[in-house]
Design a protein around this motif. Sequence first.
Motif, PDB file in Angstrom:
ATOM      1  N   MET A  42      35.471  40.004  41.542  1.00 39.25           N
ATOM      2  CA  MET A  42      34.535  40.123  40.437  1.00 39.25           C
ATOM      3  C   MET A  42      35.342  39.894  39.171  1.00 39.25           C
ATOM      4  O   MET A  42      36.360  40.558  38.953  1.00 39.25           O
ATOM      5  CB  MET A  42      33.876  41.496  40.408  1.00 39.25           C
ATOM      6  CG  MET A  42      32.784  41.619  39.368  1.00 39.25           C
ATOM      7  SD  MET A  42      31.343  40.569  39.678  1.00 39.25           S
ATOM      8  CE  MET A  42      30.579  41.398  41.037  1.00 39.25           C
ATOM      9  N   LYS A  43      34.918  38.899  38.370  1.00 41.15           N
ATOM     10  CA  LYS A  43      35.604  38.594  37.111  1.00 41.15           C
ATOM     11  C   LYS A  43      34.852  39.258  35.962  1.00 41.15           C
ATOM     12  O   LYS A  43      33.641  39.142  35.854  1.00 41.15           O
ATOM     13  CB  LYS A  43      35.635  37.084  36.869  1.00 41.15           C
ATOM     14  CG  LYS A  43      36.490  36.328  37.841  1.00 41.15           C
ATOM     15  CD  LYS A  43      36.558  34.834  37.623  1.00 41.15           C
ATOM     16  CE  LYS A  43      35.752  34.247  36.529  1.00 41.15           C
ATOM     17  NZ  LYS A  43      35.824  32.796  36.426  1.00 41.15           N
ATOM     18  N   ASP A  46      38.039  40.637  30.683  1.00 36.93           N
ATOM     19  CA  ASP A  46      39.487  40.724  30.473  1.00 36.93           C
ATOM     20  C   ASP A  46      40.300  41.005  31.742  1.00 36.93           C
ATOM     21  O   ASP A  46      41.512  41.146  31.679  1.00 36.93           O
ATOM     22  CB  ASP A  46      39.799  41.793  29.428  1.00 36.93           C
ATOM     23  CG  ASP A  46      39.340  43.176  29.863  1.00 36.93           C
ATOM     24  OD1 ASP A  46      38.587  43.286  30.850  1.00 36.93           O
ATOM     25  OD2 ASP A  46      39.743  44.161  29.214  1.00 36.93           O
ATOM     26  N   HIS A  47      39.643  41.076  32.895  1.00 40.71           N
ATOM     27  CA  HIS A  47      40.350  41.338  34.147  1.00 40.71           C
ATOM     28  C   HIS A  47      39.475  40.934  35.334  1.00 40.71           C
ATOM     29  O   HIS A  47      38.299  40.609  35.172  1.00 40.71           O
ATOM     30  CB  HIS A  47      40.749  42.815  34.255  1.00 40.71           C
ATOM     31  CG  HIS A  47      39.590  43.732  34.446  1.00 40.71           C
ATOM     32  ND1 HIS A  47      38.773  44.134  33.417  1.00 40.71           N
ATOM     33  CD2 HIS A  47      39.106  44.327  35.564  1.00 40.71           C
ATOM     34  CE1 HIS A  47      37.838  44.934  33.880  1.00 40.71           C
ATOM     35  NE2 HIS A  47      38.012  45.068  35.185  1.00 40.71           N
ATOM     36  N   ALA A  48      40.070  40.979  36.516  1.00 40.31           N
ATOM     37  CA  ALA A  48      39.347  40.713  37.753  1.00 40.31           C
ATOM     38  C   ALA A  48      39.725  41.770  38.779  1.00 40.31           C
ATOM     39  O   ALA A  48      40.777  42.413  38.671  1.00 40.31           O
ATOM     40  CB  ALA A  48      39.690  39.325  38.279  1.00 40.31           C
ATOM     41  N   ILE A  66      43.063  35.514  38.567  1.00 45.12           N
ATOM     42  CA  ILE A  66      41.891  34.762  39.013  1.00 45.12           C
ATOM     43  C   ILE A  66      41.369  34.031  37.784  1.00 45.12           C
ATOM     44  O   ILE A  66      40.941  34.660  36.815  1.00 45.12           O
ATOM     45  CB  ILE A  66      40.780  35.693  39.571  1.00 45.12           C
ATOM     46  CG1 ILE A  66      41.295  36.517  40.734  1.00 45.12           C
ATOM     47  CG2 ILE A  66      39.533  34.896  39.953  1.00 45.12           C
ATOM     48  CD1 ILE A  66      41.736  35.713  41.930  1.00 45.12           C
ATOM     49  N   ASP A  67      41.444  32.713  37.816  1.00 48.23           N
ATOM     50  CA  ASP A  67      41.000  31.891  36.682  1.00 48.23           C
ATOM     51  C   ASP A  67      41.605  32.363  35.362  1.00 48.23           C
ATOM     52  O   ASP A  67      40.927  32.451  34.347  1.00 48.23           O
ATOM     53  CB  ASP A  67      39.466  31.858  36.590  1.00 48.23           C
ATOM     54  CG  ASP A  67      38.825  31.187  37.794  1.00 48.23           C
ATOM     55  OD1 ASP A  67      39.505  30.373  38.460  1.00 48.23           O
ATOM     56  OD2 ASP A  67      37.645  31.468  38.078  1.00 48.23           O
ATOM     57  N   GLY A  68      42.886  32.726  35.401  1.00 47.65           N
ATOM     58  CA  GLY A  68      43.592  33.148  34.195  1.00 47.65           C
ATOM     59  C   GLY A  68      43.445  34.621  33.838  1.00 47.65           C
ATOM     60  O   GLY A  68      44.107  35.104  32.923  1.00 47.65           O
ATOM     61  N   LEU A  69      42.604  35.349  34.567  1.00 45.82           N
ATOM     62  CA  LEU A  69      42.415  36.777  34.295  1.00 45.82           C
ATOM     63  C   LEU A  69      43.325  37.594  35.210  1.00 45.82           C
ATOM     64  O   LEU A  69      43.413  37.317  36.410  1.00 45.82           O
ATOM     65  CB  LEU A  69      40.962  37.182  34.560  1.00 45.82           C
ATOM     66  CG  LEU A  69      39.913  36.531  33.671  1.00 45.82           C
ATOM     67  CD1 LEU A  69      38.516  36.850  34.193  1.00 45.82           C
ATOM     68  CD2 LEU A  69      40.075  37.020  32.242  1.00 45.82           C
TER      69      LEU A  69
END
Length: 104
Positions: A42-43, A46-48, A66-69
């Motif tokens: 779950m994205k 500011d975090h995943a 995850i995708d930069g998070l």
Amino acid sequence: MKRMKLILLAALLLTCPLAAFPNTVLTAEAGERVSDGTLTFMKYSDHAVVTNCVSSAKIVSIPDTIDGLPLTAIYENAFSGCYDLTEVVIPDGVTSIDTGAFSA
């Protein structure tokens, strides 16, 4: 031997004082669900977090991002039912592991 390591890891995670970690998983903000085929995440803004793992997984390496998070937590019951799991590599950025994350 690997099964013993997983059992020891699970025992450690279940007995460590989780209250010492900030709970980033239980948040009211809406998130976007994504999957890499083995893990579901779950994205948030500011975090995943890890939310689920396919039950047939044997060795899992959780990514740092995850995708930069940054990946910061493992959700409650995320690995529940993964009976063939022998190894989970958890990155340093994970600061919260919810109760029951590795329950059977």
